[in-house]
Design an enzyme around this catalytic site. Structure first.
Site, mmCIF file in Angstrom:
data_model
loop_
_atom_site.group_PDB
_atom_site.id
_atom_site.type_symbol
_atom_site.label_atom_id
_atom_site.label_comp_id
_atom_site.label_asym_id
_atom_site.label_seq_id
_atom_site.Cartn_x
_atom_site.Cartn_y
_atom_site.Cartn_z
ATOM 1 N N ASP A 48 0.850 -1.195 0.000
ATOM 2 C CA ASP A 48 0.000 0.000 0.000
ATOM 3 C C ASP A 48 0.893 1.255 0.000
ATOM 4 O O ASP A 48 2.115 1.164 -0.147
ATOM 5 C CB ASP A 48 -0.933 -0.076 1.219
ATOM 6 N N ASP A 68 -5.686 3.140 -6.555
ATOM 7 C CA ASP A 68 -6.683 3.495 -5.546
ATOM 8 C C ASP A 68 -7.011 4.984 -5.727
ATOM 9 O O ASP A 68 -6.357 5.681 -6.511
ATOM 10 C CB ASP A 68 -6.067 3.236 -4.164
ATOM 11 N N ASP A 127 -13.617 0.601 0.876
ATOM 12 C CA ASP A 127 -13.232 0.513 2.288
ATOM 13 C C ASP A 127 -14.393 0.036 3.147
ATOM 14 O O ASP A 127 -15.066 0.824 3.813
ATOM 15 C CB ASP A 127 -12.719 1.873 2.752
#
Lengths: 552, 934
Positions: free
Chosen positions: B419, B532, B607
């Site tokens: 990430d 993302d 999320d």
């Protein structure tokens, strides 16, 4: 077809470590360990090792799983629960799951698991063996030396334990003495207070006079106290040897207060009584350091650690770094201070804040905070503290470091008493080998943080480039496995995490010559892991000659 | 990773010296962290979005629009016709197309727009091929056009304007039947436009229509403010709206992304479903709020017919759904009450461009939509394996030890993910020098294990003159611009960030070039990409996204908003293809998407949270996406926010193993949750779930191959395969994978049983693990334990599995297959197998693949080649054949193409009626036959 593994092919002649000059030739199906060789007899039908089934021997290692226990396919990946034996000559033999046979990844150091995948595996067993031997050798040396160090630690711990015991009884004895001193102090205080009050009430103009009187009074009181302090044997005289306990009085600054020098300070006499002492006092008072309140506090007794302490423990350091006098609660009589504080003094002393700090014993760090019209005296011992409050007038006339400290000390006597008891009661290991860690702190600096481990106390983390300290836990318990309880320390109830638990730290202890934090990590969010080396966990080395490499 | 805006702000504050502000911020963060659900006030309701309010205020039944039949022009490919708004005399141009494959396209634009209006590019794979429209009849009331066979007609009514698509006596769909068509024409701004301009325009208009009423400007038409953000709206009001009626329809689906049941609800009395790609922090379930992606496609389904409406518009869009029992007047029969669903679409700008997909079967609608926007990209095989992700694996050592953990616990996985923390200060395309100093070493370590990595590359670029990516984009002038023409800047992970204008082909091409191995330093062949925050997320922007008056060339962000995310993923996927010289298939995961995004990779549901309700919603959310072409869908296994109980985690793995994109992910602040951290029992349960996934990879791969070829969803609602079974229409706690596997994941805490609906009266289903046989057309009560994953194989199907589970899918490449032949009550079964190299385009470019059909009939199981012009040699072979629902044979004989005949050993289990044929040993690409003698 690739899958059609001929069982004859599969019967490997395991020619082991030919390069080493010794050969072991055993015929057995691929993937079978020597210990199970007898179950794989090509002359007989094969019975699954769980006895569930018997199949013709040509179905052993034929790349089709017949046995529920996977025993018919030790050398192929056909059975989901099978295992393959790597001989790994020159290194440790091992089993790998069947699924790793011919998966294109070299798992056995001898490369035998990849016989039909196209992967070219180097035989690295020899190299691995050599490395492991070296590592073991090194470990053995460390263990050996570490174990010797451990013996010393045990010895020291024994002595320390005895000392502590005797100190404990001393403390018990001196309790009474302290109480007397406090009583004496109270008297001094009262006498000091009274004239001040009167002076204030009577006339402002008389104030200057009075101040002088008070100074003298103070001086006398202080001198009297010093005398008491110096007169170790309480015979009413201060003699040379008693004076020599105060090396700071050394006039030539060579660090030693010789007999002659001490005698000089006492005006040439071998010993003086209190009246005579009064005359000598002016020679000493500049340098004299009270036994109760050393002006430069050495935190704990870790003089060798001072560098570390001063860099890491910033909060404490900030206080220490200031000139002790400036952090003193300023006496009203002190004209300089009064001048500086003019602004605040216009109305009252509402916002005047000052910090007082002294150390009464190596364990005690009282902080005195002067706040508003009241003095708050905070006496801190480790994480416990007691707060005293005095009115301004009381303090203004009597507050002097020594007295404060005495007060604090008296108040904290039960603490120090308990602290000592606590220390004695700590589980420092079967032979108290961990006792030396008590009151010590060890640091490790990483890219971002400075980690600090104070065994039996706390663990903390502080950003390297400024920022506040975060508690990663306070001493919890020994928490190694049952058979090795003293291999792991647990520190708990550190600062809470966002959406998470309170921080905690597990400290793994391994044998080493040095006592040091060697690594820190955060394997799970807010759960820290520290590796800590100490001789205290070094085990008695086994006979160095018995090496692990006995297989080949 | 929506949240954590707070933390960003926090760190900014904490960088400043005063300590108190930092403490205050910490305190705030702590206090705010107590708020668990979405902060609704951050996002607009319809009333707060002025155009939505204006459009929704249009009253049904008073359409001012009239078709000017005298303007009708009919060419071979299209019909054009002007519409006039009798209230303001503004004219619109209607275009009608009959498209190949039973579709009708309808476009409406201003006849003479002040400025061109945005028409969505790059979503349709081509200009949809048309078929001739022919005039059937015409009178003053309207025209009737033929739509080809089946007496299908398009009826255009003039006053008020209305379209009906009819088939025989039945109205399939009506447009503007409620009179909700509204088209806000562009107009000069009264208070600011110069005298000359307005005179000219007015003169022009006056010339055309003398008596039109001047419309009053309403509030918020030229500027509107939401919270602290003002939208300057220089072009004024430009909204459009249109209604569609679906007689006979009670069930509508689609228009993802919403955290909603599969079947859409009516929106009467509350907000419409909103389509506006947004980074929503801790989204709420079962409501119409917009989420990360938008696909403006709605499907209707009844026992009679399945249809679709594709509203091709990339601006903020709201969809109202209402239903009623309508008077059935269109039939020759006596009037009767039938259900009707009405749908109203509202968009802020652009044109009306609608594709009406007429089905009639679900598969037809999928094919029709695929013909417009393309099909699911065919992912590399390993992308269908298990993905291990977390925000964040901290450093190379962490990556190494997690990788090792999978081996130590014998759990397969294909990808480990990095990430945002992996990059140097969130400068994407770089590596944190302290923690990831040797990325190639790390990647090589994974290559050695035949595994891959995904690194995140988000589309916000740190504004930092020392950062090459920023410098180049700025110097090439490729950033999105703010309304004043400067580079648009917003806050995101790296702090102040620029947003590349991905709508610009030059930008996309430069972005793609950045993935070349010599540009993206430290990257290797086994590094894939995650986009993302491509809504785009702008922490300090209105509704956490970009200002609508930001500029993409001449277009406002308002026009293209929902398309931005698609472009990001498109450019990234192109980059991965290009870096391999066009050889390798890409894998790119994105959070924001639009119609057509299926062509570029996978998406996930954003999320979510470690809650049972979120586990449950993952099913309808992915089903809805599958219906509109996006098959490669998954939800964060375990839940992103919060920490799952071990039971929830296990159940999530069991569910995720049977959803297309199978990735565990977790928030930075959650405790670690690699599969082995919950005790040996749970580790074993998770291992088993993941192993089931790997065993079924051949089936998953086949389904994706077919999805790529035909547009059929991989994960399907039951009604897709059982379109006449009304019971299935609302089921969204179970689903089908392809046609042949039915999955009913356990999604309730402490479940002791689930009730599985087995569709298909007269058919049978087999428990995929115990092989127990169950009749179709029943609710089956299934007791469950923690190890249960209720999965059933359809009687009549053949599914290949690979039962040798290895470290990764690549390690299993050459492994043999076991065929699971589940017999129908008639004793037949059929299935397919697809094999290729697993990662290149050679299957497409060189026809290098194996595609077999297995047929079991008349006591014979045979393997034949579906695609004779393909060529591929596989090392895999057939290890075992299981016949479910069999009798005990007297012999089993294998005949191969070479003519050899061999008798095979077999076992028969009386208790389960499972016949196991041992080791046919034939190559998986070969022709062969198994003969059973009973």
């Amino acid at each position: 077809m690739q899958h059609n593994v001929n069982w004859l092919q599969a019967l490997l002649v395991l020619s082991l470590s030919v390069t080493l000059g010794w050969t072991v030739e055993v015929q057995r199906p691929r993937g079978v360990p020597l210990t199970k060789r007898q179950f794989y007899d090509e002359a007989k039908p094969f019975t699954c090792l769980d006895g569930s089934r018997t199949i013709p021997f040509d179905r052993v290692n034929d790349d089709y799983c017949d046995c529920k226990d996977g025993s018919d396919e030790p050398g192929t990946a056909a059975c989901p629960n099978g295992s393959f034996h790597c001989t790994n000559a020159g290194y440790r033999p091992t089993f790998i799951p069947s699924s790793r046979i011919n998966d294109g990844i070299c798992d056995c150091c001898d490369g035998t698991d990849e016989y039909n995948s196209g992967a070219s595996c180097q035989n690295t067993c020899k190299e691995l063996g050599r490395k492991e031997r070296e590592a073991l050798q090194k470990l053995a040396e460390i263990t050996k030396e570490g174990f010797l160090l451990k013996q010393q630690l045990i010895e020291e711990a024994k002595k320390g334990q005895q000392e502590k015991q005797s100190r404990l009884s001393e403390l018990q004895d001196s309790r009474k003495g302290h109480e007397d001193k406090v009583e004496a102090l109270r008297t001094v205080k009262e006498t000091a207070e009274q004239p001040e009050k009167e002076a204030k009430e009577r006339h402002l103009k008389a104030w200057e006079e009075h101040k002088a009187a008070l100074r003298l009074e103070k001086e006398k009181a202080k001198m009297a106290e010093v005398f008491l302090e110096l007169d170790d044997n309480a015979d009413g005289f201060v003699d040379v040897s008693e004076l020599q306990t105060h090396q700071e009085l050394d006039p030539d600054g060579d660090g030693t207060l010789t007999d002659t020098e001490a005698q000089g300070l006492l005006g040439g006499a071998h010993k003086v009584d209190s009246t005579e002492f009064m005359n000598m006092w002016s020679n000493m008072k500049e340098k004299y350091v009270s036994e109760v309140c050393p002006p430069t506090p050495s935190s704990y007794d870790s003089s060798h650690d001072e560098q570390k302490d001063s860099t890491s423990d910033k909060d404490q350091e900030r206080d220490l770094d200031k000139d002790p006098d400036s952090v003193y609660p300023e006496d009203d009589l002190d004209e300089d201070a009064a001048g500086e504080d003019d602004e605040d003094d216009d109305d009252d002393d509402d916002h005047q804040v000052s910090l007082l700090f002294c150390i009464a014993t190596p364990f005690i760090q009282p902080h005195h905070i002067f706040l508003s019209q009241q003095y708050i005296c905070v006496c801190v011992y480790q994480r416990q503290y007691k707060i005293f409050m005095y009115t301004l007038s009381t303090v203004s006339s009597v507050c002097e470091r020594e007295r404060w400290c005495l007060l604090c000390n008296a108040a904290l006597l039960p603490f120090s008493f308990r602290a000592l008891e606590k220390e004695i009661s700590f589980d420092f290991g079967p032979s108290s080998e961990f006792a030396y860690l008590y009151s010590q702190c060890y640091e490790l600096t990483t890219n971002e943080y400075i980690y600090r481990l104070c065994p039996f106390n706390r663990v903390s983390q502080k950003p390297k480039y400024g920022g506040s300290e975060t508690s990663l836990g306070s001493w919890g318990s020994w928490s190694g496995p049952e058979d090795n309880k003293y291999s792991v320390m647990k520190y708990e109830h550190g600062m809470g995490c966002w959406q998470g638990p309170n921080r905690s730290t597990t400290v793994k202890l391994t044998c080493g010559k040095e006592t040091a934090v060697v690594s820190t990590s955060e394997p799970s969010r807010c759960e820290y892991l520290m590796e800590f080396t100490t001789p205290a966990v070094c085990l008695e080395p086994p006979n160095i000659d018995t090496q692990v490499h006995d297989e080949f | 990773m929506g949240f954590i805006r707070i933390l960003i702000e926090l760190s900014l504050i904490c960088m400043n010296p005063p300590r108190m502000s930092c403490l205050l911020a910490v305190w705030l963060a702590v206090v705010l962290s107590g708020i668990q659900a979405v902060d609704r006030s951050n996002f607009k309701t319809c009333i707060q979005s002025s155009f939505c309010k204006r459009m929704r205020d249009v009253v049904p039944g008073h359409s001012p629009y009239r078709a000017l039949l005298e303007t009708l022009e009919l060419s071979n490919t299209r019909l054009t016709l002007q519409l006039i708004n009798d209230n303001n005399k503004v004219r619109l141009l209607l275009e009608l197309y009959r498209l190949q494959g039973n579709m009708t396209r309808l476009k409406i634009n201003e006849l003479k727009p002040l400025r061109p209006r945005f028409e969505v590019p790059d979503v349709l794979i081509a200009d949809p091929p048309t078929e001739p429209l022919s005039l059937v009849s015409q009178d003053e009331g309207g025209v009737v056009l033929s739509l080809g066979a089946d007496a299908r007609h398009l009826v255009v009514s003039a006053r008020p304007f209305r379209l009906d698509i009819v088939e025989g006596p039945h109205v399939l769909l009506s447009v503007n039947s409620r009179g909700l068509l509204a088209f806000e024409h562009q107009r000069p701004r009264k208070d600011t436009s110069s005298e000359n301009d307005s005179e000219e325009v007015e003169a022009e208009e006056d010339a055309e229509d003398q008596n039109y009423e001047k419309e009053e400007d309403q509030a918020d038409m030229w500027e509107e403010t939401f919270k602290s953000h003002t939208d300057s709206k220089p072009n004024g009001p430009t909204a459009i709206s249109m209604d569609f009626s679906l007689p006979g329809v009670e069930h509508v689906y689609g228009i993802p992304e919403h955290a909603e049941n599969l079947r859409l609800k009516t929106t009467d009395g509350h907000d419409p479903y909103r389509l506006y790609n947004l980074d929503v922090f801790q989204y709420e379930l079962y409501n119409p709020m917009a989420l990360y992606g938008s696909v403006p496609v709605l499907l209707s389904h009844s026992t009679q017919r399945t249809m679709g409406i594709f509203w091709l518009n990339a601006a903020e869009t709201w969809v109202d759904i209402s239903s009623k029992a309508a008077e059935n007047t269109d039939s020759v029969q006596a009037p009767s009450k039938v259900a009707q669903t009405d749908v109203r679409w509202i968009s802020e700008s652009g044109i009306i461009d609608v594709f009406i997909m007429l089905g009639p079967k679900p598969t037809d609608v999928f094919a029709q939509y695929a013909s417009l926007t393309g099909t699911q990209s065919f992912p590399p095989l390993f992308a269908l394996g298990y993905h291990q992700c977390r925000w964040n694996y901290k450093d190379q050592e962490d990556v190494r030890s997690v990788d090792q953990g999978f081996d130590d616990h014998d759990i397969p996985y294909d990808f480990i993910w990095l990430d945002i923390e992996h990059a140097d200060g969130k400068r994407y395309f770089t590596w944190d020098p302290a923690h990831f100093s040797q990325p190639r070493e790390m990647l090589q370590g994974l290559v050695d294990k035949r595994r891959k990595m995904v690194a995140i590359v988000d589309p916000h670029i740190k504004v930092d003159s020392g950062y090459r990516v920023h410098k180049e984009i700025r110097s090439k002038n490729l950033y999105v611009k703010n309304k004043d023409g400067g580079d648009y800047e917003g806050w995101c992970w790296p702090g102040t960030s620029g947003y590349p204008d991905f709508t610009n082909p030059e930008m996309r091409s430069w972005w793609a070039s950045m993935f070349a191995y010599d540009q993206y330093e430290g990257s290797m062949e086994n590094l894939y990409i995650w986009n993302d925050m491509n809504e785009p997320s702008v922490f300090n922007g209105p509704e956490v996204t970009m200002h609508k008056d930001a500029l993409h060339g001449s277009w406002e962000h308002r026009d293209i908003h929902n398309l931005y995310g698609l472009y990001v993923q498109m450019a990234t996927a192109d980059g991965l293809i290009q870096r391999s010289g066009g050889v390798e298939r890409p894998f790119v995961l994105a959070r924001a998407f639009f119609a057509g995004s299926q062509r570029y990779g996978a998406v996930w549901t954003g999320d979510n949270a470690a809650e049972w309700s979120h586990l449950k919603i993952s099913i309808p959310m992915c089903l809805s996406l599958g219906l509109v072409g996006i098959s490669f869908c998954g939800a964060d296994v375990g839940g992103f926010f919060k920490s799952p109980s071990s039971e929830l985690l296990v159940r999530w793995y069991q569910t995720g193993a049977y959803q297309p994109f199978f990735r565990a992910h977790a928030h930075l602040d959650t405790p670690r949750r690699e599969p082995w951290l919950f005790g040996p029992e749970n580790t074993a349960l998770i291992r088993e779930a993941v192993r089931q996934r790997y065993a079924l990879l051949p089936y998953w791969y086949l389904l994706f191959y077919k999805a790529h070829g035909t547009g059929q969803p991989v994960m399907r609602p039951l009604w897709v395969e059982y379109p006449e079974d009304v019971t299935t229409f609302t089921i969204d706690d179970e689903y089908l994978l392809g046609r042949d596997l039915l999955v009913h994941p356990v999604t309730d805490e402490g479940s002791k049983e689930v009730t599985v609906y087995l569709p298909g009266t007269g058919g049978v289903w087999y428990d995929a693990f115990t092989f127990q046989r169950h009749e179709g057309g029943q609710n089956l009560y299934v007791p469950v334990t923690m190890s249960s994953i209720p999965v059933f194989q359809r009687g009549g199907s053949i599914i290949p599995r690979k039962n040798r589970i290895r470290r990764s899918s690549s390690c299993m490449e050459k492994d043999p297959y076991t065929l699971y032949v589940a017999l129908s009550p008639q004793g037949t079964a059929e299935g397919e197998l697809y094999i290729d190299d697993g990662h290149t385009f050679n299957y497409e470019q060189k026809k290098q693949f194996v595609h077999r059909r297995f047929i079991f009939a008349d006591s014979t199981l045979s393997s034949s080649n579906i695609s004779p012009d393909s060529q591929f040699s596989t090392a895999s072979w057939v290890e075992r054949v299981l016949i479910l629902g069999a009798h005990k044979p007297s012999s089993v004989t294998l005949k191969t193409s070479g003519g050899s005949v061999a008798s095979l050993e077999f076992d028969f289990d009386e208790a389960t009626s499972v016949l196991t044929v041992h080791k046919p040993g034939v190559n998986a690409g070969a022709d062969w036959t198994l003969l059973f003698q009973w």
